[in-house]
Design a protein around this motif. Structure first.
Motif, PDB file in Angstrom:
ATOM      1  N   GLY A 371       0.749  -1.671   0.716  1.00 26.31           N
ATOM      2  CA  GLY A 371       0.337  -0.218  -0.068  1.00 26.31           C
ATOM      3  C   GLY A 371       0.989   1.470  -0.228  1.00 26.31           C
ATOM      4  N   ARG A 372       2.578   1.028  -0.261  1.00 26.66           N
ATOM      5  CA  ARG A 372       2.654   2.486  -0.134  1.00 26.66           C
ATOM      6  C   ARG A 372       3.202   2.745  -1.665  1.00 26.66           C
ATOM      7  NH1 ARG A 372       8.259   0.082   2.579  1.00 26.66           N
ATOM      8  NH2 ARG A 372       8.844   1.979   2.111  1.00 26.66           N
ATOM      9  N   MET A 373       2.452   3.363  -2.164  1.00 29.30           N
ATOM     10  CA  MET A 373       2.104   3.684  -3.418  1.00 29.30           C
ATOM     11  C   MET A 373       2.632   5.049  -4.261  1.00 29.30           C
ATOM     12  SD  MET A 373      -0.442   1.905  -4.559  1.00 29.30           S
ATOM     13  CE  MET A 373      -2.041   0.072  -4.007  1.00 29.30           C
ATOM     14  N   PRO A 374       2.920   5.731  -3.300  1.00 22.34           N
ATOM     15  CA  PRO A 374       4.365   6.701  -4.092  1.00 22.34           C
ATOM     16  C   PRO A 374       5.578   6.472  -3.649  1.00 22.34           C
ATOM     17  CG  PRO A 374       3.341   7.714  -2.359  1.00 22.34           C
ATOM     18  CD  PRO A 374       2.660   6.507  -2.148  1.00 22.34           C
ATOM     19  N   GLU A 375       5.600   5.311  -3.381  1.00 26.79           N
ATOM     20  CA  GLU A 375       7.320   4.330  -3.724  1.00 26.79           C
ATOM     21  C   GLU A 375       7.291   3.563  -4.034  1.00 26.79           C
ATOM     22  OE1 GLU A 375       5.369   4.788  -0.609  1.00 26.79           O
ATOM     23  OE2 GLU A 375       6.455   5.716   1.416  1.00 26.79           O
ATOM     24  N   ALA A 376       6.343   2.956  -4.734  1.00 22.76           N
ATOM     25  CA  ALA A 376       6.096   1.859  -5.897  1.00 22.76           C
ATOM     26  C   ALA A 376       6.084   2.363  -7.266  1.00 22.76           C
ATOM     27  CB  ALA A 376       4.450   1.885  -5.434  1.00 22.76           C
ATOM     28  N   GLN A 377       5.661   4.569  -7.036  1.00 19.71           N
ATOM     29  CA  GLN A 377       5.482   4.593  -8.588  1.00 19.71           C
ATOM     30  C   GLN A 377       6.731   4.968  -8.373  1.00 19.71           C
ATOM     31  OE1 GLN A 377       2.125   7.029  -8.764  1.00 19.71           O
ATOM     32  NE2 GLN A 377       3.495   8.327 -10.709  1.00 19.71           N
ATOM     33  N   LEU A 378       8.256   5.792  -7.376  1.00 18.78           N
ATOM     34  CA  LEU A 378       9.152   6.155  -7.776  1.00 18.78           C
ATOM     35  C   LEU A 378      10.041   4.584  -8.309  1.00 18.78           C
ATOM     36  CD1 LEU A 378      11.349   7.987  -6.712  1.00 18.78           C
ATOM     37  CD2 LEU A 378      11.530   7.749  -5.148  1.00 18.78           C
ATOM     38  N   ALA A 379      10.286   3.655  -7.178  1.00 15.12           N
ATOM     39  CA  ALA A 379      11.330   1.985  -7.637  1.00 15.12           C
ATOM     40  C   ALA A 379      10.452   2.335  -9.204  1.00 15.12           C
ATOM     41  CB  ALA A 379      10.522   1.879  -6.659  1.00 15.12           C
ATOM     42  N   ALA A 380       9.490   1.580  -9.304  1.00 11.50           N
ATOM     43  CA  ALA A 380       8.857   1.434 -10.985  1.00 11.50           C
ATOM     44  C   ALA A 380       9.301   2.826 -11.898  1.00 11.50           C
ATOM     45  CB  ALA A 380       7.822   1.265 -10.968  1.00 11.50           C
ATOM     46  N   GLU A 381       9.223   3.518 -11.684  1.00 16.39           N
ATOM     47  CA  GLU A 381       9.968   4.422 -12.856  1.00 16.39           C
ATOM     48  C   GLU A 381      11.153   4.780 -12.855  1.00 16.39           C
ATOM     49  OE1 GLU A 381       7.941   8.239 -11.723  1.00 16.39           O
ATOM     50  OE2 GLU A 381       5.608   8.101 -11.995  1.00 16.39           O
ATOM     51  N   GLN A 382      11.920   4.174 -11.619  1.00 15.51           N
ATOM     52  CA  GLN A 382      12.886   4.190 -11.787  1.00 15.51           C
ATOM     53  C   GLN A 382      14.088   2.988 -12.670  1.00 15.51           C
ATOM     54  OE1 GLN A 382      14.414   4.147  -7.858  1.00 15.51           O
ATOM     55  NE2 GLN A 382      14.947   6.504  -7.516  1.00 15.51           N
ATOM     56  N   ALA A 383      12.838   2.262 -12.533  1.00 18.01           N
ATOM     57  CA  ALA A 383      13.100   1.150 -13.041  1.00 18.01           C
ATOM     58  C   ALA A 383      13.077   0.839 -14.057  1.00 18.01           C
ATOM     59  CB  ALA A 383      12.047  -0.694 -12.208  1.00 18.01           C
ATOM     60  N   LEU A 384      11.742   1.214 -15.146  1.00 16.40           N
ATOM     61  CA  LEU A 384      11.772   1.991 -16.448  1.00 16.40           C
ATOM     62  C   LEU A 384      12.566   2.255 -17.189  1.00 16.40           C
ATOM     63  CD1 LEU A 384       9.632   0.947 -18.319  1.00 16.40           C
ATOM     64  CD2 LEU A 384       7.995   3.297 -17.560  1.00 16.40           C
TER      65      LEU A 384
END
Length: 490
Positions: A371-384
């Motif tokens: 449920g940590r949406m901001p952290e999930a989005q940030l990590a996924a954007e870095q991975a992308l």
């Protein structure tokens, strides 16, 4: 009177037939006869050029055993210097010494000089090539002009094997595959089987499991029986080597079968690889890791986690991030994101681990499930941004959906469809989610929704909840399509 070159030719004749014991015997007997009685008894020992040269030839034979005989090679070269200090200027001696240094110091070793690389003696050039390959200078090794026909028979297939290793270091997989095939052609018996297995390993790495299977079929015929041979009391090392090589054969077969989506058969193969390793040696990291991968593919996640934990215990330092990454993904599949994240963080902290973008995407998935949406989005954007396009896009699609950003979610899922291998799990998920998002949008493009739903339905089992959902989406989209055309579709 002993002649060093004739003695070497006699040893090479034995080596051509794989008779290493006779080769050692020929060289050792000649050395005993040629060496003066005073050798090894102090500074007053007599000089014996012939014995010194025989000692160097003996060193060439020790060098064939690699790291396991490094001490013997060092002692033999020292003995040669003691017999005749002048021998230390001979190209073969210098090349063997360079190979020894490369084995012990790796890239920090001094490279062999030009005199060794261009020596008249092809055996000296061979060992110079080995030294450069071991010192991680593959292009320099390949630049040495040396034809297989110039070498004694026992070194010809080894030359091609070293050249294949160099091409592999350079990332030239196709060239390495061809060189291993040539090495296998030049070798015989168990050596040929090993070269075929090296070729198969690269074919698997290159995504050619069917070709690998054919090569492995040929290698299997070179083993004596369907089960690994019993250890011969007269020569226990031979039986052990054959048993461990057969374990490698089963391991490679399991890899090929897994790539061919035959996980049940792959599991039987990896179990046999594990049995043979335990019988003839010790359990290996790669077999434990592959066992976990196969079990994950079979949906047996608890057993997979046990296998990955075993791999972690067997792993060397350089293997630890791989094992932690696999264990983290298995824990994530078991919906244990907290434990998974801990393992993935360990892998992420290894700067040389080549799959860091994928680890970041997996960490993003953990954060999303927590449920940590901001952290999930940030990590996924870095991975992308770092190249893990498919797993990162799946997480970003999920986050966008949770924020009800439907256009953005659709963009991510359509990227998955474009980038994923057709018919793969990610490709199916991309189509499923794209169709679902279009339905939530009210089917602005019913033809596209129909295309996504139809592609996903082909590979979605009827027992899967998605099957009914997709059928409903397809029917609604077809109805809208018919209305737009001014007619109803059946």
């Amino acid at each position: 009177m002993i002649d060093a070159d004739i003695t070497w030719q006699q040893a090479c004749t034995a080596l051509a037939g794989g008779d290493y014991e006779t080769a050692f015997g020929v060289l050792s007997a000649a050395l005993d006869e040629a060496a003066p009685a005073a050798v090894g008894k102090g500074k007053g020992a007599a000089v014996s050029p012939v014995a010194a040269l025989i000692c160097v030839y003996l060193g060439s034979l020790h060098a064939l055993y690699g790291d396991a005989a490094a001490e013997q090679l060092e002692a033999t070269l020292a003995e040669a210097r003691g017999l005749n200090p002048v021998v230390s200027s001979e190209p073969l001696y210098l090349a063997l010494n360079a190979e020894l240094e490369a084995r012990t110091r790796g890239p920090e070793a001094a490279p062999p000089a030009g005199a060794m690389r261009e020596a008249v003696d092809p055996v000296a050039r061979f060992h110079a090539l080995c030294a450069l390959a071991l010192a991680e200078q593959p292009q320099a090794a390949l630049d040495i002009h040396l034809g297989a026909g110039e070498l004694p028979v026992h070194l010809r297939w080894r030359l091609r094997s070293w050249q294949a290793d160099c091409q592999e270091q350079l990332g030239h997989t196709a060239d390495a595959i061809n060189l291993y095939a040539e090495a296998a052609h030049l070798a015989s018996g168990l050596d040929r089987a090993v070269m075929l297995q090296e070729q198969a390993a690269l074919l698997i790495q290159d995504g050619q499991p069917e070709e690998a299977r054919k090569v492995l079929d040929g290698a299997r015929l070179l083993y004596g029986s369907k089960q690994a041979p019993q250890v011969n009391p007269a020569n226990p090392g031979q039986g052990e080597d054959e048993g461990l090589n057969l374990a490698t054969w089963h391991y490679l077969r399991a890899q090929a079968l897994l790539q061919m989506d035959q996980a049940d058969a792959a599991y039987e193969m990896v179990r046999e690889a594990d049995r043979l390793e335990r019988q003839y040696g010790t359990p290996g990291y790669v077999v434990a890791l592959l066992s976990g991968q196969i079990l994950s593919h079979l949906g047996q996640q608890e057993k997979a986690i046990t296998a990955f934990e075993a791999a972690l215990k067997l792993a060397e330092d350089s293997d630890l991030p791989y094992a932690n990454h696999e264990l983290g993904v298995a824990l994530l599949d078991m919906d244990r994101p907290v434990e998974a994240r801990d393992r993935l963080e360990v892998a992420l902290n290894e700067p040389d681990y080549p799959y860091q973008p994928e680890v970041l995407a997996d960490i993003a998935e953990c954060d999303y499930r927590l449920g940590r949406m901001p952290e999930a989005q940030l990590a996924a954007e870095q991975a992308l941004a770092q190249g893990a396009v498919i797993p990162a896009s799946l997480v970003l699609g999920s986050v966008a959906l949770d924020y009800f950003q439907l256009d953005e979610a659709l963009e991510h899922y359509e990227r998955v469809v474009r980038e994923a291998a057709p018919d793969s799990r990610d490709w199916i998920i991309g189509h499923q989610m794209a169709a679902d998002v279009m339905a939530q949008q009210g089917f602005p493009d019913p033809a596209a929704a129909i295309a996504h739903a139809q592609q996903a339905l082909i590979l979605t089992p009827e027992s899967d909840d998605w099957h009914g959902t997709l059928q409903d989406l397809l029917a609604r989209a077809q109805t809208l399509m018919g209305q737009q055309d001014g007619r109803m579709l059946n």
